[in-house]
Enzyme design. Sequence first.
Site, PDB file in Angstrom:
ATOM      1  N   CYS A  85      97.591 -48.005 -58.231  1.00  0.00           N
ATOM      2  CA  CYS A  85      97.001 -46.768 -57.710  1.00  0.00           C
ATOM      3  C   CYS A  85      97.501 -45.565 -58.496  1.00  0.00           C
ATOM      4  O   CYS A  85      96.706 -44.745 -58.988  1.00  0.00           O
ATOM      5  CB  CYS A  85      97.345 -46.576 -56.237  1.00  0.00           C
ATOM      6  SG  CYS A  85      96.774 -47.873 -55.139  1.00  0.00           S
ATOM      7  N   ASP A 496      65.029   0.836 -57.090  1.00  0.00           N
ATOM      8  CA  ASP A 496      64.006   0.103 -56.342  1.00  0.00           C
ATOM      9  C   ASP A 496      63.993   0.638 -54.904  1.00  0.00           C
ATOM     10  O   ASP A 496      65.044   1.028 -54.378  1.00  0.00           O
ATOM     11  CB  ASP A 496      64.342  -1.389 -56.362  1.00  0.00           C
ATOM     12  CG  ASP A 496      63.353  -2.212 -55.557  1.00  0.00           C
ATOM     13  OD1 ASP A 496      62.150  -2.086 -55.813  1.00  0.00           O
ATOM     14  OD2 ASP A 496      63.797  -2.949 -54.656  1.00  0.00           O
TER      15      ASP A 496
END
Length: 798
Positions: A85, A496
């Site tokens: 592992c 905008d």
Amino acid sequence: MTIKKVNLNITGMTCAACSTRIEKVLNKMDGVDANVNLAMEKATIEYDEAVVSHTDLSEKISKLGYGVRMEKAEFDIHGMTCAACSTRIEKVLNKMDGVNASINLATEKGLVEYQPGIVSIDQIKEKVAKLGYEAKLSQNREEQKDHKEAQIRDQKIKLLISTILSLPLLYSMVAHIPWDLGLPMPMILMNPWLQFLFATPVQFYIGWQFYTGAYNNLKNKSANMDVLIALGTSAAYFYSLVEGIRATVNPGYEPHLYYETSAVLITLILVGKLFEAMAKGRTTAAISKLLSLQAKDATVVRDGVEVKIPLEQVVVGDRVIVKPGEKIPVDGTIISGKSAVDESMITGESMPVEKSSGDNIIGSTINKNGIVQMEATKIGKDTALATIIKVVEDAQGSKAPIQRMADVISGIFVPIVVVIAVTTFLVWFFLVDPQNWPVALEASIAVLVIACPCALGLATPTSIMVGTGKGAEVGVLFKGGEHLETTHKINAIILDKTGTITKGMPEVTDIKYFIDGEEALPYLIAAERSSEHPLAEAIVDYGKKEKIETLEVDEFEAMPGHGIKSKIDNKTVLVGTRKLMKENHVDFERHESLMSEYETEGKTAMMFAIDGKLAGMVAVADTVKQNAKDAIAQLKSLEIDVYMITGDNERTAKAIAKQVGIDHVFAEVLPEDKANHVKALQKKGKKVGMVGDGINDAPALATADIGIAIGTGTDVAIETAGVTLVGGDLSNIPKAIGLSRKTMTNIRQNLFWALAYNSAGIPIAALGLLQPWVAGAAMAFSSVSVVANALRLKRVKI
């Protein structure tokens, strides 16, 4: 071609010549575009993975004599059962770019060295998780801060040693002063070998860093500040050593010793470097302040039980409980509960915002007065605060175009200075004062020391760091130094309308009743509740605020372009246009003027009737943001032409423009044509800023000289723009421009004084009017003064 972008932390740079050299060598590599920042000690590199690897980049930097700093992290690894592992995890992690891992099965820990600009802790965790194991950070993430503090501690210790050893040598200089100060002068201090004992540790222990730096640079056919210091101090030291030997061989010889020159020079340079490091630490205070906003833990519901866990363990989908007075740990959506949230640290809005079920809330903001349960939607690097921190870090590491000039100058400066110093020595030795070694040596050493280009290299990046940090504190995010520099040039700005000047959400602005309002309003609200139209939503929200009782709707019919028809309590309710009223024989002529008045103001007006009788009129509009008018007035005071752009009809557009004081309007503009209006202004010679919030604004934001995105807008707009206004407050636009102007003024001041200092200092030193130790003190002061001047930006009002 696969282009990858990384940030590498560079160690060993001492002046602008270092950063310029690294940048130049990296950019000569195939497929590499590098930007090296001296103040941040960071290299931002874009490279083609098919041509070059991150290892090649690190090796190239190492060959130049500098280092790529690795950070360390310790993990607790869960799930390992055998050596296979740990071996597997270690092998996979070591295959990741920029990672060197060691996994210990017995202790269930992993020690990982990694390069932060190439790989992150989260990526390491994800890689371990994919293998079927779990990695948790077992130490805090203050390593960079600790590293800096350790550097400063080391500098302080070396400075203390250097000062103690240099003071006797400095005192011995009194003997060389042409007038009598009445100070006792022990003859032992004039002994050349005692001075040798004091000066040698300073020269070769404390000053060894300058020799190694000079060697690495010269080996790579380059020169930096270390070369100048090593040359100057070595000349003084070894000349004194030769003089001491001559005095020993010839007892009657009077030696000319300059040990104090080399030792005091090194000491003064250390003083300057220490002050510089401490001051530079203050330039990153904005990042520290942002990091301090983060919550440390969170209360989550796991298996039906409330548990408090570290923030790093929260996962997307967790149910999080936030109590009054607590920080909201992560970004999410309220599932239940109601509260007021203080969002001032993120949005800049001073008033708490009411939040209830379904509303989004931002991590690190403060829950004021109610218990809420939320679902975590964004964690870690994806949260709003983490995104802001990343933008500020990237901006602080970027380079403004004006810095290129300083880079070019510093790149050729050191070799020129060496030539001037050699020329100075030869002129003094052969022409001005023939055969007088000490005088010629003093003049040439003074030239070498006074000309160090440290201040020139720090002039721009320190101001950029402080300026971007100051912007973040007030809700203005500059994505890079180039955007901070460009913003001050704009003389025209296009706003905008929807979502930028206005809130982007229709609201009921006016309601007029022609019968009893308490009787009429519930019918209007009930009728609109069945409609999906945005205007209907505004009317329903108005009903919620007024706490109107819900009536049952028996029948509902939508008539697109006209309105709606409902049956409520056996009464026919109509809501809509003149045409709808006329078709259903509702008399409205005497109220026509009121409807026209609403429409002239840019509002959408609707009539509503109950059982054939006109009951009232409601006006709905996308209302103007609170500070819009003041912000536009401020922009005009900065001599900036303000334009509004919208797809609305001209009458509505002009009504909104009039409310906020805008004189120039582009109305009925298709989304794809917004960029063309930007180009048209640019053709007239304007430097144009575009402010928007939607996807349809992205092309115009990209086309403009500087794109400014509203932070409450779409991700596309924010990604495209160079500047983001975090809270959507338009008053931050003049703040952004003002900050850009002040930062550029600060940079010009720094560059002027850095260049003026060198330009004036070199001829003064060459004329023999400057003692080397005075030159060293002046050189140290110049770097500190540049950083101190940049820090003034922290206190400016914008």
